[in-house]
Design a protein around this motif. Sequence first.
Motif, short mmCIF file in Angstrom:
data_model
loop_
_atom_site.label_atom_id
_atom_site.label_comp_id
_atom_site.label_asym_id
_atom_site.label_seq_id
_atom_site.Cartn_x
_atom_site.Cartn_y
_atom_site.Cartn_z
N GLU A 110 82.57 -34.51 51.47
CA GLU A 110 83.86 -35.10 51.79
C GLU A 110 84.08 -35.00 53.29
O GLU A 110 83.93 -33.93 53.88
CB GLU A 110 85.00 -34.36 51.08
N ASP A 111 84.45 -36.08 53.90
CA ASP A 111 84.73 -36.06 55.33
C ASP A 111 86.24 -36.01 55.50
O ASP A 111 86.93 -37.00 55.32
CB ASP A 111 84.15 -37.31 56.00
N LYS A 112 86.74 -34.83 55.82
CA LYS A 112 88.17 -34.65 56.00
C LYS A 112 88.55 -34.92 57.45
O LYS A 112 87.80 -34.62 58.37
CB LYS A 112 88.58 -33.22 55.64
N PRO A 113 89.74 -35.46 57.66
CA PRO A 113 90.21 -35.62 59.04
C PRO A 113 90.42 -34.25 59.70
O PRO A 113 90.55 -33.24 59.02
CB PRO A 113 91.56 -36.33 58.90
N ALA A 114 90.44 -34.24 61.00
CA ALA A 114 90.57 -32.98 61.74
C ALA A 114 91.86 -32.26 61.41
O ALA A 114 91.92 -31.04 61.46
CB ALA A 114 90.47 -33.25 63.23
N SER A 115 92.90 -32.98 61.05
CA SER A 115 94.18 -32.34 60.75
C SER A 115 94.14 -31.56 59.44
O SER A 115 94.95 -30.67 59.23
CB SER A 115 95.30 -33.37 60.69
N GLN A 116 93.21 -31.89 58.53
CA GLN A 116 93.15 -31.22 57.24
C GLN A 116 92.09 -30.12 57.19
O GLN A 116 92.00 -29.40 56.21
CB GLN A 116 92.86 -32.23 56.13
N ARG A 117 91.30 -29.98 58.21
CA ARG A 117 90.26 -28.95 58.21
C ARG A 117 90.88 -27.58 58.34
O ARG A 117 91.88 -27.38 59.04
CB ARG A 117 89.28 -29.19 59.36
N GLU A 118 90.29 -26.60 57.69
CA GLU A 118 90.81 -25.24 57.71
C GLU A 118 90.24 -24.42 58.86
O GLU A 118 90.63 -23.30 59.09
CB GLU A 118 90.51 -24.55 56.39
N TYR A 119 89.29 -24.97 59.57
CA TYR A 119 88.67 -24.25 60.66
C TYR A 119 89.63 -24.16 61.83
O TYR A 119 90.19 -25.13 62.28
CB TYR A 119 87.38 -25.00 61.09
N LYS A 120 89.85 -22.97 62.31
CA LYS A 120 90.78 -22.76 63.39
C LYS A 120 90.04 -22.56 64.70
O LYS A 120 88.90 -22.14 64.74
CB LYS A 120 91.65 -21.53 63.10
N GLU A 121 90.69 -22.89 65.78
CA GLU A 121 90.07 -22.83 67.10
C GLU A 121 89.70 -21.40 67.50
O GLU A 121 88.72 -21.18 68.17
CB GLU A 121 91.04 -23.41 68.15
#
Length: 72
Positions: free
Chosen positions: A58-69
């Motif tokens: 699944e290619d999620k948009p950047a706004s929905q990714r759980e990875y934090k900076e």
Amino acid sequence: MDIRDLQGYASFFMTIFLVVMLYGYIIHLYRSEKKGERDYEKYGNIALDDEVTSTPVEDKPASQREYKEENK
């Protein structure tokens, strides 16, 4: 009624409960795939296509990714 009877009844009702939960989950998976919400065959192919360069399921948009900076 002793403890063996209570254990027997508890085991029976727990088995019935787990069977109902299993069938509910199977129905949920079937309905969500039928509606087109998810394609579970793609998830099944993860074990076969596990290269680093393979495309995500699944290619999620950047706004929905759980990875934090801050985790970089």
